[in-house]
Design a protein around this motif. Structure first.
Motif, PDB file in Angstrom:
ATOM      1  N   VAL A  23       0.835  -1.198   0.000  1.00  0.00           N
ATOM      2  CA  VAL A  23       0.000   0.000   0.000  1.00  0.00           C
ATOM      3  C   VAL A  23       0.871   1.249   0.000  1.00  0.00           C
ATOM      4  CG1 VAL A  23      -1.739   1.302   1.267  1.00  0.00           C
ATOM      5  CG2 VAL A  23      -1.911  -1.190   1.138  1.00  0.00           C
ATOM      6  N   ARG A  24       1.905   1.253   0.806  1.00  0.00           N
ATOM      7  CA  ARG A  24       2.811   2.407   0.862  1.00  0.00           C
ATOM      8  C   ARG A  24       3.439   2.663  -0.496  1.00  0.00           C
ATOM      9  NH1 ARG A  24       8.845   1.863   2.824  1.00  0.00           N
ATOM     10  NH2 ARG A  24       8.804   0.994   0.740  1.00  0.00           N
ATOM     11  N   ASP A  25       3.936   1.598  -1.142  1.00  0.00           N
ATOM     12  CA  ASP A  25       4.587   1.771  -2.437  1.00  0.00           C
ATOM     13  C   ASP A  25       3.601   2.231  -3.504  1.00  0.00           C
ATOM     14  OD1 ASP A  25       6.953   1.070  -1.295  1.00  0.00           O
ATOM     15  OD2 ASP A  25       7.083  -0.915  -2.195  1.00  0.00           O
ATOM     16  N   ASP A  26       2.349   1.735  -3.449  1.00  0.00           N
ATOM     17  CA  ASP A  26       1.340   2.210  -4.395  1.00  0.00           C
ATOM     18  C   ASP A  26       1.168   3.714  -4.285  1.00  0.00           C
ATOM     19  OD1 ASP A  26       0.761  -0.241  -5.486  1.00  0.00           O
ATOM     20  OD2 ASP A  26      -1.018  -0.603  -4.259  1.00  0.00           O
ATOM     21  N   GLN A  27       1.080   4.198  -3.062  1.00  0.00           N
ATOM     22  CA  GLN A  27       0.856   5.629  -2.865  1.00  0.00           C
ATOM     23  C   GLN A  27       2.077   6.450  -3.244  1.00  0.00           C
ATOM     24  OE1 GLN A  27      -0.779   4.802   1.208  1.00  0.00           O
ATOM     25  NE2 GLN A  27      -2.199   6.398   0.600  1.00  0.00           N
ATOM     26  N   LEU A  28       3.261   5.950  -2.940  1.00  0.00           N
ATOM     27  CA  LEU A  28       4.471   6.661  -3.335  1.00  0.00           C
ATOM     28  C   LEU A  28       4.606   6.690  -4.851  1.00  0.00           C
ATOM     29  CD1 LEU A  28       7.002   5.414  -0.636  1.00  0.00           C
ATOM     30  CD2 LEU A  28       6.133   7.732  -0.909  1.00  0.00           C
ATOM     31  N   ARG A  29       4.272   5.587  -5.519  1.00  0.00           N
ATOM     32  CA  ARG A  29       4.315   5.578  -6.988  1.00  0.00           C
ATOM     33  C   ARG A  29       3.353   6.624  -7.549  1.00  0.00           C
ATOM     34  NH1 ARG A  29       3.979  -0.218  -6.127  1.00  0.00           N
ATOM     35  NH2 ARG A  29       6.050  -1.137  -6.366  1.00  0.00           N
ATOM     36  N   LEU A  30       2.174   6.730  -6.933  1.00  0.00           N
ATOM     37  CA  LEU A  30       1.192   7.711  -7.387  1.00  0.00           C
ATOM     38  C   LEU A  30       1.742   9.128  -7.227  1.00  0.00           C
ATOM     39  CD1 LEU A  30      -1.654   8.364  -8.403  1.00  0.00           C
ATOM     40  CD2 LEU A  30      -2.451   8.219  -6.041  1.00  0.00           C
ATOM     41  N   ILE A  31       2.339   9.408  -6.079  1.00  0.00           N
ATOM     42  CA  ILE A  31       2.896  10.743  -5.827  1.00  0.00           C
ATOM     43  C   ILE A  31       4.005  11.062  -6.823  1.00  0.00           C
ATOM     44  CG2 ILE A  31       4.183  12.159  -4.197  1.00  0.00           C
ATOM     45  CD1 ILE A  31       2.768  10.657  -1.947  1.00  0.00           C
ATOM     46  N   ARG A  52       1.082  11.398   7.443  1.00  0.00           N
ATOM     47  CA  ARG A  52       1.345  10.019   7.035  1.00  0.00           C
ATOM     48  C   ARG A  52       2.236   9.980   5.795  1.00  0.00           C
ATOM     49  NH1 ARG A  52      -0.429   6.332   3.750  1.00  0.00           N
ATOM     50  NH2 ARG A  52      -1.859   7.770   2.728  1.00  0.00           N
ATOM     51  N   LEU A  53       1.955  10.848   4.811  1.00  0.00           N
ATOM     52  CA  LEU A  53       2.768  10.891   3.597  1.00  0.00           C
ATOM     53  C   LEU A  53       4.189  11.355   3.891  1.00  0.00           C
ATOM     54  CD1 LEU A  53       0.175  12.411   1.093  1.00  0.00           C
ATOM     55  CD2 LEU A  53       0.953  10.035   1.195  1.00  0.00           C
ATOM     56  N   ALA A  54       4.329  12.328   4.787  1.00  0.00           N
ATOM     57  CA  ALA A  54       5.679  12.760   5.180  1.00  0.00           C
ATOM     58  C   ALA A  54       6.434  11.608   5.842  1.00  0.00           C
ATOM     59  CB  ALA A  54       5.587  13.955   6.125  1.00  0.00           C
ATOM     60  N   GLY A  55       5.728  10.816   6.644  1.00  0.00           N
ATOM     61  CA  GLY A  55       6.348   9.644   7.247  1.00  0.00           C
ATOM     62  C   GLY A  55       6.783   8.630   6.209  1.00  0.00           C
ATOM     63  N   LEU A  56       5.989   8.457   5.139  1.00  0.00           N
ATOM     64  CA  LEU A  56       6.369   7.548   4.059  1.00  0.00           C
ATOM     65  C   LEU A  56       7.643   8.025   3.376  1.00  0.00           C
ATOM     66  CD1 LEU A  56       2.988   6.686   2.276  1.00  0.00           C
ATOM     67  CD2 LEU A  56       4.200   5.372   4.005  1.00  0.00           C
ATOM     68  N   LEU A  57       7.762   9.344   3.170  1.00  0.00           N
ATOM     69  CA  LEU A  57       8.989   9.874   2.561  1.00  0.00           C
ATOM     70  C   LEU A  57      10.206   9.585   3.433  1.00  0.00           C
ATOM     71  CD1 LEU A  57       8.505  13.399   0.950  1.00  0.00           C
ATOM     72  CD2 LEU A  57       8.807  11.197  -0.160  1.00  0.00           C
ATOM     73  N   VAL A  58      10.027   9.750   4.738  1.00  0.00           N
ATOM     74  CA  VAL A  58      11.144   9.486   5.657  1.00  0.00           C
ATOM     75  C   VAL A  58      11.529   8.013   5.611  1.00  0.00           C
ATOM     76  CG1 VAL A  58      11.801   9.421   8.095  1.00  0.00           C
ATOM     77  CG2 VAL A  58      10.677  11.451   7.164  1.00  0.00           C
ATOM     78  N   GLU A  59      10.547   7.129   5.513  1.00  0.00           N
ATOM     79  CA  GLU A  59      10.854   5.701   5.386  1.00  0.00           C
ATOM     80  C   GLU A  59      11.599   5.426   4.088  1.00  0.00           C
ATOM     81  OE1 GLU A  59       7.501   3.121   5.809  1.00  0.00           O
ATOM     82  OE2 GLU A  59       6.689   4.238   7.507  1.00  0.00           O
ATOM     83  N   LEU A  60      11.199   6.107   3.024  1.00  0.00           N
ATOM     84  CA  LEU A  60      11.812   5.884   1.718  1.00  0.00           C
ATOM     85  C   LEU A  60      13.243   6.412   1.676  1.00  0.00           C
ATOM     86  CD1 LEU A  60      11.269   4.916  -1.231  1.00  0.00           C
ATOM     87  CD2 LEU A  60      10.585   7.264  -1.740  1.00  0.00           C
ATOM     88  N   VAL A  61      13.463   7.608   2.235  1.00  0.00           N
ATOM     89  CA  VAL A  61      14.799   8.235   2.229  1.00  0.00           C
ATOM     90  C   VAL A  61      15.108   8.693   3.655  1.00  0.00           C
ATOM     91  CG1 VAL A  61      16.303   9.859   1.020  1.00  0.00           C
ATOM     92  CG2 VAL A  61      14.196   9.099  -0.081  1.00  0.00           C
ATOM     93  N   ALA A  86      17.386  15.155   5.224  1.00  0.00           N
ATOM     94  CA  ALA A  86      17.135  16.039   6.363  1.00  0.00           C
ATOM     95  C   ALA A  86      15.866  16.868   6.175  1.00  0.00           C
ATOM     96  CB  ALA A  86      18.338  16.960   6.580  1.00  0.00           C
ATOM     97  N   GLU A  87      15.593  17.325   4.957  1.00  0.00           N
ATOM     98  CA  GLU A  87      14.425  18.170   4.736  1.00  0.00           C
ATOM     99  C   GLU A  87      13.116  17.378   4.843  1.00  0.00           C
ATOM    100  OE1 GLU A  87      14.425  22.142   3.547  1.00  0.00           O
ATOM    101  OE2 GLU A  87      15.224  21.231   5.368  1.00  0.00           O
ATOM    102  N   SER A  88      13.128  16.093   4.477  1.00  0.00           N
ATOM    103  CA  SER A  88      11.931  15.272   4.663  1.00  0.00           C
ATOM    104  C   SER A  88      11.661  15.070   6.152  1.00  0.00           C
ATOM    105  CB  SER A  88      12.089  13.919   3.958  1.00  0.00           C
ATOM    106  OG  SER A  88      12.148  14.095   2.551  1.00  0.00           O
TER     107      SER A  88
END
Length: 416
Positions: A108-116, A220-229, A233-235
């Motif tokens: 689910v996380r990857d689906d949403q990140l792909r969409l973004i 939640r989306l900001a948290g997904l970015l932090v998980e991804l990268v 620092a800016e995320s």
């Protein structure tokens, strides 16, 4: 139609839109078809739930019905091998009764990140990237997005159509980009997520000042970015900024739904757990040693969040942080906030000198907060006439709702 059904459908659209659209886009390979199918499914819910009852899992119901609507459209509109393969896959998933929202969290996380990242592809103009992401990921209406960008609704509708056509014509993929491209696109993605947060924190449409579901979605989306990268620092700064700001949500309105200004808020109602999480994210960002404008904004929010009361706020530190932020980009809004901090640290006269700069006033003449800030400083400087005129302009620009009522109360207070 019962209010309960309308509320349930609205809740799915508000809270689950990005998950539904992301799942459908993955299955369908077509963003336009995914959004249309999701919209048709929401309309079907409005028609059927009053009779059938609200399902136990409303979002899964909408996703399954949306797949079926997409299958119907594909059968009518497409031919050839691609159609057969896609229909087979969709029918297999729909026949299995899979709502699409109970899969592994990573999927689910990857689906949403792909969409973004698909919406924020560099082949799409930046303003169109942001508008499309706000529509597809956050579920904002065209009207809401138009107000957020201060453009007419037809103009925004054209932007959205243009962005979707670009995706279709160029075959833009919805994928998480490789590392060498990922970092280049993070800034736009962060900007979009912060726009989602701002729309939730200070809603541009409707009577409600706060749309909690948008703030929660942005966090939640900001948290997904932090998980991804995790080493960006800016995320981390974005996650900290959203957490520290939204931690005040319970104290921002009184029992009558009227705005309570920061200096008057009951800080016992602030969410201390959320503040701690925000401070931890900010500390992680700082330890990476790559300061940036989002981290500075988070540090300003932290200065407010850690003050035990309004009188203890370190306005000198906040002024210093705004001066640092100005070096990253002296936008009119940053200059406005810097002037307010200068006034708090050094008196209203110092702030007014900055607000009345010849190049700033024209840039912000259509912005209610600018006139409200001038009005407050003029009142504090002993100019009730000037303050009244500034409040009148601020009220005119604010329209209706809690903000306008707050300004009217402040305007009335200086007239007594």
């Amino acid at each position: 139609m019962s209010e309960r059904v309308e509320a349930a459908v609205a809740d799915v659209v508000r809270r689950e839109w990005s998950r539904v659209v992301a799942t459908l886009r993955r299955d369908l390979g077509d963003l336009d078809l995914a959004e249309d199918a999701a919209q048709e499914a929401a309309e079907a819910a409005l028609a059927r739930w009053p009779t059938d009852g609200i399902p136990d899992r409303p979002a899964a119901w909408v996703t399954t019905v949306a797949r079926r609507r997409a299958i119907d459209r594909l059968r009518r509109d497409r031919t050839g091998r691609d159609k057969a393969e896609l229909l087979s896959r969709l029918e297999e998933r729909t026949g299995a009764g899979d709502g699409g929202l109970d899969e592994d969290d990573t999927v689910v996380r990857d689906d949403q990140l792909r969409l973004i990242f698909g919406c924020c592809h560099p082949a799409i103009r930046v303003e169109d990237q942001m508008a499309l992401t706000l529509r597809s990921v956050a579920g904002l209406t065209t009207s809401e997005i138009a107000r957020a960008f201060l453009v007419p609704e037809p103009t925004m509708a054209q932007r959205l159509v243009r962005a979707k056509r670009k995706i279709a014509a160029a075959g833009i993929p919805f994928v998480i980009p490789p590392d060498h491209e990922l970092l280049k696109r993070l800034a736009v993605v962060r900007g979009v997520i912060y726009l989602v947060f701002n729309e939730g924190y200070d809603a541009s449409v409707g009577e409600d000042l706060i749309r909690h579901e948008l703030c929660d979605e942005a966090i939640r989306l900001a948290g997904l970015l932090v998980e991804l990268v995790p080493d960006d620092a800016e995320s981390l700064g974005l996650l900290a900024l959203c957490l520290l700001t939204h931690a005040r949500r319970a104290a921002r309105l009184d029992d009558a739904g009227e705005i309570v200004l920061l200096e008057d808020q009951d800080r016992r109602r602030w969410d201390r757990d959320m503040i701690d999480r925000g401070l931890q994210a900010l500390d992680r960002a700082r330890r990476l040693g790559r300061p940036g404008p989002v981290q500075i904004q988070a540090a300003i929010a932290a200065a407010h969040s850690t003050a035990p009361d309004a009188g203890s706020t370190d306005w000198g530190e906040i002024e210093r942080l705004y001066e640092e932020l100005l070096r990253h980009g002296a936008t009119p809004v940053v200059r406005l906030n810097h002037a307010v901090a200068v006034a708090a640290a050094r008196g209203p006269g110092a702030g007014l000198l900055l607000l009345d700069a010849a190049d700033l006033r024209p840039a912000l003449d259509g912005y209610s907060y600018y006139h409200a800030a001038r009005a407050d400083l003029l009142a504090r400087a002993g100019d009730p006439v000037g303050a009244g005129e500034a409040y009148d302009r601020a009220v005119e620009l604010a329209g209706a709702g809690p903000e306008a009522r707050l300004l009217e109360r402040k305007r009335a207070a200086i007239a007594t």
